[in-house]
Design an enzyme around this catalytic site. Sequence first.
Site, PDB file in Angstrom:
ATOM      1  N   LYS A  20       0.850  -1.200   0.000  1.00 27.49           N
ATOM      2  CA  LYS A  20       0.000   0.000   0.000  1.00 27.49           C
ATOM      3  C   LYS A  20       0.879   1.242   0.000  1.00 27.49           C
ATOM      4  O   LYS A  20       1.898   1.277   0.701  1.00 27.49           O
ATOM      5  CB  LYS A  20      -0.891  -0.037   1.251  1.00 27.49           C
ATOM      6  CG  LYS A  20      -1.980   1.023   1.315  1.00 27.49           C
ATOM      7  CD  LYS A  20      -2.815   0.825   2.593  1.00 27.49           C
ATOM      8  CE  LYS A  20      -4.023   1.751   2.630  1.00 27.49           C
ATOM      9  NZ  LYS A  20      -4.840   1.508   3.863  1.00 27.49           N
ATOM     10  N   SER A  34      -9.400   1.419   2.700  1.00 25.34           N
ATOM     11  CA  SER A  34      -8.493   2.173   1.850  1.00 25.34           C
ATOM     12  C   SER A  34      -7.381   1.319   1.269  1.00 25.34           C
ATOM     13  O   SER A  34      -6.658   1.787   0.384  1.00 25.34           O
ATOM     14  CB  SER A  34      -7.882   3.325   2.649  1.00 25.34           C
ATOM     15  OG  SER A  34      -7.118   2.817   3.729  1.00 25.34           O
ATOM     16  N   SER A  72      -9.922  -0.603   7.020  1.00 30.09           N
ATOM     17  CA  SER A  72      -9.300  -0.505   5.697  1.00 30.09           C
ATOM     18  C   SER A  72      -8.692  -1.792   5.176  1.00 30.09           C
ATOM     19  O   SER A  72      -8.296  -1.862   4.004  1.00 30.09           O
ATOM     20  CB  SER A  72      -8.247   0.605   5.693  1.00 30.09           C
ATOM     21  OG  SER A  72      -8.882   1.866   5.632  1.00 30.09           O
TER      22      SER A  72
END
Lengths: 516, 516
Positions: free
Chosen positions: B154, B231, B255
């Site tokens: 990420k 996310s 997330s």
Amino acid sequence: MSGLDETAPAGLLEAFWQYETALMANDLEALDRLFAPGADTLRGDAGGILVGHDAISAFRRGRGGAPKREIVDVLVREIAPDAAMVIAVTAPATGGRGQQTQLWRLIDGAWAVEVAHVSLPAPAVNPTVWRIVGTPLVAGADVPELASQTIAVKDLFDVAGYATGGGVPAYLAEAAPATRTAPAVAALLASGADVTGIARTDEFAYSIAGKNPHYGTPPNGAVIGAIPGGSSSGPASAVALGQASIGLGTDTGGSLRVPASYQGLWGLRTTHGAVSVEGLLPLAPSFDTVGWLTREAWLMRAVATTSLDLGQQVLPPANRFAVSSALTAQASPGVRAAFDDAIARLGDAGVVDDLVDVDLGDIDALFETFRTVQGAEAWATHGAWIEKHPGALGADIAARFAWASTISSEAEARARVALAAARLEIERVLDGRTLLLPSASSVAPSTTADAAANEITRASTLRLTCVAGITGRPALSVPALTVDGAPVGLCVVGPRFGDLGTVITGAKLHGELVDR
Amino acid sequence: MSGLDETAPAGLLEAFWQYETALMANDLEALDRLFAPGADTLRGDAGGILVGHDAISAFRRGRGGAPKREIVDVLVREIAPDAAMVIAVTAPATGGRGQQTQLWRLIDGAWAVEVAHVSLPAPAVNPTVWRIVGTPLVAGADVPELASQTIAVKDLFDVAGYATGGGVPAYLAEAAPATRTAPAVAALLASGADVTGIARTDEFAYSIAGKNPHYGTPPNGAVIGAIPGGSSSGPASAVALGQASIGLGTDTGGSLRVPASYQGLWGLRTTHGAVSVEGLLPLAPSFDTVGWLTREAWLMRAVATTSLDLGQQVLPPANRFAVSSALTAQASPGVRAAFDDAIARLGDAGVVDDLVDVDLGDIDALFETFRTVQGAEAWATHGAWIEKHPGALGADIAARFAWASTISSEAEARARVALAAARLEIERVLDGRTLLLPSASSVAPSTTADAAANEITRASTLRLTCVAGITGRPALSVPALTVDGAPVGLCVVGPRFGDLGTVITGAKLHGELVDR
């Protein structure tokens, strides 16, 4: 989504599962039996469409087994008592989802596939084509000229922040990130194109095949199961596959023209010295040139215009042409026929009217001169590193360098004298004319062709390509010929510093041969 | 390859070209007419298979036109007077080749498509999923533990040599390359996994949707046309699509659990503090945790084992469980039904026998406490940068930060007191039990759902996910539930530092619910 359909014709799903079992076991005989015989059977995947039972069978025999997968859903659509579609959702062992769509027919009491369309999930990146990819890797300037164009940079050019690998993992492992971007890359960035990524090359660019033993063979975007051509293999495949619009490469002995020819692209080798080789990993500096691959003529012209600093030396398009029967004779019968037909059509159309057949001398001797100087320089460039890293190169390129290491200083000196003489003689004979010839001696060979056949193809192609190397002339491969559906380039060898005129000439010939 | 087939049934090729013209013009009525009516018609592409004329029609209405292309070859295979296959080779304007395979039927005198399979050439990289990809980007150590595994990192974690972008282009533009790799990344590398690339996140990770206005919405690997969840959207889609095997992400308010739930993955939020957040761009440090996404339970266990430094604090798998009816009531009826059914089956099987229904207090108040502290910390983390960069964020996340900026110190202080009290109260009520609940309030919403619907889904899901945030407990989303064919996670919230036991527990529940 429905599960197993209750309305499937008798025996169909049994045949479907037999096929799946045979596919996972790579049981070639069962697979052959479960595909309909004859020339109409077809199978398509991301590589292209194979037509005919035998072509599909040969493909299976060459690939060494299908990727492991499970079937996670099956849908059946009956068409007639003897025809049905079976659509399957596949779950490859490596993740993601695929789809397989088949038309099955009942032939002589047995179900067989007549049409198949197979989709696999895309990998994050194709490692045979690319080393590293960004979105973009380097953003271009905010100017309109080449805006929205994307560049695949051959892994020979410095890109600031990234090491240059030269297609050799051991070399890459020791390379420090470049601190400056090579001017050839910077010129495209300054014109607004983005660098998508750094793309594969043959080891130290010393090949025209495009088979890298470390990273695999990039797919040929035009001919299923064929080699891509090299050494600018990654940029060429990236452009042919639509993963970049501009391939930035190099051409020492054909490394832009050959992949362009094999994949139906425009490929320009620029005039020796017309584009800076600063920040470029060299092979043979007497012949190394920078150039590009594109899918479209207008983009080649735009790229050449922004990148070439020709000053007052811009020459007009050609109106006087030459061919060399002795050169063309190096090509395969199919390529010769396509080339001769194109020349005849260009003559008939009045596009090529001032044409002479020239004698460039002993073609074998020219090639020998070229490859001796090239080999001596290649060894001077990389010999010390190679000697310190035994086993770092694959067998083919290691053997080529080993041969290069045996070239004596005396042999090199003699070849340099011959080279200077040949350059003068060819230019005297051409007398400012633009030479037309096939870009390669054949269409792209199969990836499974044997070493002896590959060596013959290579030697013939290098005899064609070495004329531009020897003279330092620009040479444009124009995607204007086809042999049995496979592309071959028409090579336009213009006068030195006539790069832009050569591109304009190539576009004109292409317009007559293809667009008309 | 053959060209136009002379044996095509009357009117078929006319219909084929009408379809092509309508596709390029995005003439939705003509396209609807040229696809067979009814529930059996189907169309598949890389995103999945749509079944039923209306689903296909809705897809067309949502996408705003097909990519521009030309047809470069057409093959026809007649099956019956009223049925034929048309296989077309397409040339997208962006390069490469695609394939379209269609079953056409003559229905009431007019040809219509009953089955379609569409393939487009793969891009160099999917920019909605990835920022940069290498082959690999960073090689792992030569150790067997996680050998051959690939990581999507990420874009919040430092990777030496690359800037960290946080999903915000303006932030990325100012970021210097990291000089050190974050320990969470380094731990995976040290165990032998390679970093494939840096993957997308929602802007500053302040969302659970996975819609990034700058880079686009990554595809949901499990549900066609649905949002991926965020996310940790890029890592989740990369894993679901088979482009990486390990997604390294973060979970502040859901997330990791939400994208895992939406895409049928295993997703672990670790105990707060159990994995170092060094080298991680924070959002709300009181809740920020590191964790992973995988397709398989064994790999989650392997990753957790190598990455967690639990010392003497390793706890055994759970044998005492809790549910909260008030929490489960936040979920949609379909998710509630699937969850209740799973709990009943686990009870019947004796896998979950010691189960109590607990009262965690006022769920709305818990959520308000969580989001106030989260908002205050998010603003403390990013407020100064955001104020200096007006327009840098998309409207949704900009509005969320704008709200966060209005939280007074007094409100924040009150919320922190409430948070500490809630933490104690929840742990008192749970009494060491493992809490089971749905990972999200719904299946993955459509990318075209309206803002009001999205806000309701978000608020309900955050009420479910905030319990782990408040307590700092580990929470594992187990891909064990489905609602109308779409995945939903069963969330296993174990005791603090019971991460490994929670993974083992999750695998056991999964084994009972799915593998049995």
